[in-house]
Scaffold this motif. Structure first.
Motif, PDB file in Angstrom:
ATOM      1  N   TYR A  61       5.942   7.617  -0.160  1.00  0.00           N
ATOM      2  CA  TYR A  61       6.845   7.064   0.861  1.00  0.00           C
ATOM      3  C   TYR A  61       7.809   6.076   0.207  1.00  0.00           C
ATOM      4  CZ  TYR A  61       8.199   5.413   5.532  1.00  0.00           C
ATOM      5  OH  TYR A  61       8.891   5.114   6.686  1.00  0.00           O
ATOM      6  N   LYS A  62       9.102   6.296   0.356  1.00  0.00           N
ATOM      7  CA  LYS A  62      10.099   5.523  -0.377  1.00  0.00           C
ATOM      8  C   LYS A  62      10.767   4.418   0.452  1.00  0.00           C
ATOM      9  CE  LYS A  62       9.393   8.064  -3.944  1.00  0.00           C
ATOM     10  NZ  LYS A  62       8.536   7.501  -5.021  1.00  0.00           N
ATOM     11  N   LYS A  63      10.581   4.436   1.748  1.00  0.00           N
ATOM     12  CA  LYS A  63      11.247   3.441   2.595  1.00  0.00           C
ATOM     13  C   LYS A  63      10.452   2.136   2.629  1.00  0.00           C
ATOM     14  CE  LYS A  63      13.006   7.077   5.687  1.00  0.00           C
ATOM     15  NZ  LYS A  63      12.957   7.604   7.081  1.00  0.00           N
ATOM     16  N   THR A  64      11.121   1.069   3.064  1.00  0.00           N
ATOM     17  CA  THR A  64      10.457  -0.219   3.270  1.00  0.00           C
ATOM     18  C   THR A  64      10.340  -0.463   4.769  1.00  0.00           C
ATOM     19  OG1 THR A  64      11.339  -1.149   1.219  1.00  0.00           O
ATOM     20  CG2 THR A  64      10.589  -2.706   2.895  1.00  0.00           C
ATOM     21  N   VAL A  65       9.134  -0.748   5.214  1.00  0.00           N
ATOM     22  CA  VAL A  65       8.899  -1.025   6.641  1.00  0.00           C
ATOM     23  C   VAL A  65       9.227  -2.493   6.897  1.00  0.00           C
ATOM     24  CG1 VAL A  65       7.199  -1.089   8.499  1.00  0.00           C
ATOM     25  CG2 VAL A  65       7.121   0.742   6.789  1.00  0.00           C
ATOM     26  N   THR A  66      10.154  -2.752   7.800  1.00  0.00           N
ATOM     27  CA  THR A  66      10.583  -4.128   8.074  1.00  0.00           C
ATOM     28  C   THR A  66      10.185  -4.609   9.464  1.00  0.00           C
ATOM     29  OG1 THR A  66      12.740  -3.385   8.907  1.00  0.00           O
ATOM     30  CG2 THR A  66      12.572  -3.883   6.546  1.00  0.00           C
ATOM     31  N   ASN A  67       9.633  -3.704  10.286  1.00  0.00           N
ATOM     32  CA  ASN A  67       9.225  -4.101  11.635  1.00  0.00           C
ATOM     33  C   ASN A  67       8.141  -3.157  12.133  1.00  0.00           C
ATOM     34  OD1 ASN A  67      10.488  -1.743  13.094  1.00  0.00           O
ATOM     35  ND2 ASN A  67      12.343  -2.650  12.212  1.00  0.00           N
ATOM     36  N   PHE A  68       7.552  -3.502  13.262  1.00  0.00           N
ATOM     37  CA  PHE A  68       6.498  -2.676  13.845  1.00  0.00           C
ATOM     38  C   PHE A  68       7.024  -1.895  15.045  1.00  0.00           C
ATOM     39  CE2 PHE A  68       4.102  -6.111  11.750  1.00  0.00           C
ATOM     40  CZ  PHE A  68       3.318  -5.338  10.918  1.00  0.00           C
ATOM     41  N   SER A  69       8.283  -1.529  14.975  1.00  0.00           N
ATOM     42  CA  SER A  69       8.888  -0.788  16.083  1.00  0.00           C
ATOM     43  C   SER A  69       9.635   0.435  15.561  1.00  0.00           C
ATOM     44  CB  SER A  69       9.820  -1.711  16.872  1.00  0.00           C
ATOM     45  OG  SER A  69      10.375  -1.042  17.974  1.00  0.00           O
ATOM     46  N   TYR A  93       2.756   5.577   8.798  1.00  0.00           N
ATOM     47  CA  TYR A  93       1.325   5.546   9.118  1.00  0.00           C
ATOM     48  C   TYR A  93       0.569   6.655   8.387  1.00  0.00           C
ATOM     49  CZ  TYR A  93       1.969   2.185  12.955  1.00  0.00           C
ATOM     50  OH  TYR A  93       2.233   1.070  13.707  1.00  0.00           O
ATOM     51  N   THR A  94       1.169   7.838   8.357  1.00  0.00           N
ATOM     52  CA  THR A  94       0.527   8.967   7.678  1.00  0.00           C
ATOM     53  C   THR A  94       0.246   8.626   6.221  1.00  0.00           C
ATOM     54  OG1 THR A  94       1.616  10.581   9.133  1.00  0.00           O
ATOM     55  CG2 THR A  94       0.799  11.390   7.018  1.00  0.00           C
ATOM     56  N   GLU A 114       3.548  14.787  17.529  1.00  0.00           N
ATOM     57  CA  GLU A 114       2.386  15.493  16.990  1.00  0.00           C
ATOM     58  C   GLU A 114       1.852  14.771  15.756  1.00  0.00           C
ATOM     59  OE1 GLU A 114       0.734  17.995  18.347  1.00  0.00           O
ATOM     60  OE2 GLU A 114       2.125  17.811  20.051  1.00  0.00           O
ATOM     61  N   ARG A 115       2.772  14.255  14.936  1.00  0.00           N
ATOM     62  CA  ARG A 115       2.345  13.514  13.752  1.00  0.00           C
ATOM     63  C   ARG A 115       1.602  12.240  14.161  1.00  0.00           C
ATOM     64  NH1 ARG A 115       7.000  12.528  11.784  1.00  0.00           N
ATOM     65  NH2 ARG A 115       7.250  14.588  10.809  1.00  0.00           N
ATOM     66  N   ALA A 116       2.085  11.592  15.215  1.00  0.00           N
ATOM     67  CA  ALA A 116       1.433  10.372  15.706  1.00  0.00           C
ATOM     68  C   ALA A 116       0.016  10.678  16.187  1.00  0.00           C
ATOM     69  CB  ALA A 116       2.260   9.755  16.833  1.00  0.00           C
ATOM     70  N   LYS A 117      -0.165  11.819  16.834  1.00  0.00           N
ATOM     71  CA  LYS A 117      -1.508  12.202  17.290  1.00  0.00           C
ATOM     72  C   LYS A 117      -2.442  12.411  16.109  1.00  0.00           C
ATOM     73  CE  LYS A 117      -0.616  15.673  20.140  1.00  0.00           C
ATOM     74  NZ  LYS A 117      -0.862  16.692  21.186  1.00  0.00           N
ATOM     75  N   LEU A 118      -1.926  13.025  15.048  1.00  0.00           N
ATOM     76  CA  LEU A 118      -2.742  13.235  13.848  1.00  0.00           C
ATOM     77  C   LEU A 118      -3.089  11.906  13.174  1.00  0.00           C
ATOM     78  CD1 LEU A 118      -0.917  16.352  12.313  1.00  0.00           C
ATOM     79  CD2 LEU A 118      -3.168  16.312  13.408  1.00  0.00           C
ATOM     80  N   VAL A 119      -2.154  10.952  13.210  1.00  0.00           N
ATOM     81  CA  VAL A 119      -2.418   9.614  12.661  1.00  0.00           C
ATOM     82  C   VAL A 119      -3.590   8.967  13.386  1.00  0.00           C
ATOM     83  CG1 VAL A 119      -1.513   7.247  12.611  1.00  0.00           C
ATOM     84  CG2 VAL A 119      -0.118   9.130  11.741  1.00  0.00           C
ATOM     85  N   GLN A 148       0.823  -1.211   0.000  1.00  0.00           N
ATOM     86  CA  GLN A 148       0.000   0.000   0.000  1.00  0.00           C
ATOM     87  C   GLN A 148       0.858   1.263   0.000  1.00  0.00           C
ATOM     88  OE1 GLN A 148      -2.964  -0.221  -0.711  1.00  0.00           O
ATOM     89  NE2 GLN A 148      -3.728  -2.195   0.013  1.00  0.00           N
ATOM     90  N   LEU A 149       1.989   1.207   0.709  1.00  0.00           N
ATOM     91  CA  LEU A 149       2.862   2.385   0.776  1.00  0.00           C
ATOM     92  C   LEU A 149       3.475   2.730  -0.581  1.00  0.00           C
ATOM     93  CD1 LEU A 149       4.672   1.850   4.206  1.00  0.00           C
ATOM     94  CD2 LEU A 149       3.060   3.680   3.619  1.00  0.00           C
TER      95      LEU A 149
END
Length: 655
Positions: free
Chosen positions: A289-297, A306-307, A330-335, A283-284
């Motif tokens: 967004y150009k990075k690859t998410v490899t973990n949930f941390s 997430y944005t 602040e970005r996390a709160k908006l998410v 989906q990303l």
């Protein structure tokens, strides 16, 4: 846990109590104490431990220390090994902590309470609050739990409510509906210790049967409310529920993530967490967004992934100001505000995102997937699924063997039998568990294994050891396992499981003078038990189609523990629905007694020969290992035999 810990300590529970640094320090201390006289016995411990700074002299006198150790182990001349010393150390530290906490030097009764106190573990308040919210939501309509819910997330009431085992059993059924027959749960308002222990046993055996790892927790841990262990089980159960849709059977649209049928098979072999990451990255790619998410941390701490993910999935709630925000918090709160507008339950706070809480971030993403996965409902690629073999029997057996292997040790955990066993290493470890010392580790290669021939060497040893154990392995070579040959792998695992249960029975039957236990012995034992209980039902073989109604196994369970079966709940087993009700009841009662079994109701209804043998053998094993006074029939048996076949007798009147 690292290999260092595994070498020093074999007991899984003890492995879970210490860090590597603590173990090194304690091992050094233990070695120096033993060096003084060449060996260490219980009577020496009090004086020698008193010289150490590890156990505070200011809080315990030599006399107190000696009394506490003697209470723990009265045989003063017994030699002390390292694991025994660790248990003594934990008990003394617990007593010291109890003194500090209360300001009073209590007697040994306080010591007994303090002995199992959690010393080195903390729990995440965020996780606890999130799981409590989950429980309050999904179990709010439960008739029995209604008096306890909602649980206050800021308190420790969760661990009090969990002590009778009912909540955990109910939560398992939310995660995997139908796992536990709720007729088997003891739900009286006041449970005696026996009934409470039965609930805990039912819960833990059922948790293993749905894929939880519970090697480090026992019934006593739930009774005492050991928070990190109870929360660990709850976390696993909720995780299984949230990831339930991450497979092609539940969500065939997932084939959109891959290119061809070969990739589909690879996708099917992945654990659900990996599929969730692949879906997220898929989906990303639709965003900037150009990075690859490899973990949930660490990869989601800045909330940028997430944005972009939520903007792709729910563009109608997109807020351009998200990208102008410089602060991760602040970005996390908006998410989370965006997620709320989508109707997604949060599972976490902005603080949890920026701190990289892996469990809560995974729960958050899994919930988003459940709510709005953004996959096409009209994809041509679903045609790939039609070309893949849909063998329900293979799928059921794979799951049973996978959970059986996982039940041995958290270090043996696998996600897919056909993929995770291909290098031979875990098969060798399982063989060593089943027949200790059988593996030649000098010629085995430990993962990661880059050279293909090393995998073949491991698997060749697996086959060789199978033949040594007299498995039927005609035309099976190590390369078949490396290639992931499903039928051959399942055939090997079945024989390994069967060998394991037969060895357990052989080890318990001391009166047999080491005689090998056979399938016929198990069959004759079961028939004798039922016959001696005054019943006429009989099992002619493990293929006997009359077993489909479940009545014989209920008779067997009743014969080994007379009060285990409530016959007013048993059906005649004529219709498919009645057979399923009886089969579900059989499995839950067996687990409630203490049988660790990995079959489904369908295995009984269809009379799966392999599972009929393991079920009967597990009941036999439980009976032989229990003290006689716990499973010997008291008085005459209930007069229920044959009454179920009488149509004039209603279910509610059967006793």
């Amino acid at each position: 846990m690292s290999g260092f810990v595994g070498i020093l300590v074999s007991d899984p529970w003890l492995q879970n109590q210490f860090t590597q640094v603590e173990l090194r320090s304690l091992k050094s201390h233990f070695t120096s104490m033993r060096r003084e006289s060449g060996k260490l016995i219980v009577s020496d411990l009090a004086s020698r431990m008193g010289k150490s700074k590890l156990v505070g002299d200011q809080n315990l006198s030599d006399e107190e220390r000696s009394t506490l150790i003697q209470n723990f182990h009265p045989n003063l001349n017994d030699e002390v090994d390292f694991e025994f010393y660790l248990r003594i150390y934990l008990n003394l530290q617990a007593h010291v902590n109890a003194i500090i906490g209360s300001g009073v030097k209590n007697s040994s009764s306080a010591f007994l309470k303090a002995a199992t106190t959690t010393l080195l573990h903390t729990i995440s308040d965020s996780e606890k609050s999130s799981y409590v919210a989950h429980i309050n939501n999904y179990l709010s309509g439960d008739e029995f739990l209604n008096k306890y819910l909602p649980i206050n997330p800021s308190s420790n009431d969760l661990f009090e409510v969990a002590k009778d085992g009912v909540l955990l059993c109910k939560l398992i059924n939310v995660a995997v509906p139908g796992t536990i027959d709720e007729r088997a749960i003891n739900t009286k308002s006041m449970l005696n210790p026996w009934e409470r222990n039965e609930n805990h046993t039912l819960c833990l055996n059922s948790a293993k049967a749905i894929g939880c790892t519970v090697v480090n927790i026992g019934t006593q841990d739930i009774i005492e409310g050991r928070r990190h262990l109870v929360l660990g089980v709850i976390s696993q159960i909720i995780k299984i529920q949230l990831l339930a849709d991450l497979n092609l059977k539940k969500t065939p649209q997932l084939v959109e993530l891959v290119g061809d049928s070969k990739d589909v098979e690879e996708l099917m072999s992945l654990p659900p967490e990996k599929i969730l990451l692949r879906w997220m990255n898929f989906q990303l790619k639709k965003s900037e967004y150009k990075k690859t998410v490899t973990n949930f941390s660490s990869d989601v701490k800045d909330a940028e992934a997430y944005t972009n993910l939520l903007n792709v999935l729910a563009p109608e709630h997109k807020n351009p100001s998200h990208f102008a925000v410089k602060s991760s918090f602040e970005r996390a709160k908006l998410v989370l505000e965006h997620a709320d507008r989508m109707g997604c339950r949060r599972y976490l706070t902005a603080k949890d995102i920026v701190e990289g809480s892996p469990n809560l971030n995974l729960a958050f993403v899994a919930h988003i997937f459940q709510h709005r996965n953004g996959l096409s409902t009209q994809t041509k690629q679903i045609s790939f699924l039609e070309n893949l073999a849909d063998d329900t029997q293979i799928s059921r057996e794979e799951k049973a063997f996978r959970f059986w292997i996982n039940s041995f040790d958290s270090l043996l955990y696998i996600n897919n039998v056909f993929e995770d066993l291909r290098d031979g290493w875990i098969l060798l470890q399982t063989l060593d568990k089943v027949s200790p010392g059988i593996v030649n580790w000098k010629v085995a290669s430990k993962p990661p294994i880059k050279l293909p021939f090393k995998k073949v060497e491991n698997c060749n040893q697996v086959v060789k050891l199978g033949k040594q154990l007299k498995f039927s392995l005609v035309n099976i070579a190590g390369n078949d396992i490396v290639q992931g040959n499903k039928k051959l792998i399942l055939a090997y695992l079945w024989q390994l499981m069967r060998y394991n249960i037969l060895q357990l029975l052989k080890n318990l039957r001391f009166h047999s003078n080491g005689k090998e236990i056979t399938d016929v012995d198990i069959l004759e034992w079961a028939n004798a038990k039922v016959r001696n209980n005054g019943c006429k039902t009989r099992m002619y073989s493990f293929r006997d189609k009359s077993l489909a109604d479940g009545i014989f196994f209920l008779e067997l369970l009743s014969s080994v523990q007379p009060r285990s079966v409530n016959w007013s709940l048993v059906t005649n087993g004529v219709t498919d629905e009645e057979k399923k009700m009886n089969a579900t009841y059989v499995i839950s009662i067996a687990r409630k007694l203490g049988c660790s079994i990995f079959l489904l109701p369908e295995d009984i209804i269809e009379v799966n020969q392999k599972m009929m043998l393991t079920l009967t053998a597990s009941i036999m094993h439980w009976t032989l290992k229990e003290p006689l006074h716990l499973n010997k029939p008291t008085g005459s048996p209930d007069n229920h035999c044959g009454s179920l076949l009488d149509d004039s007798t209603s279910d509610s009147s059967i006793e």
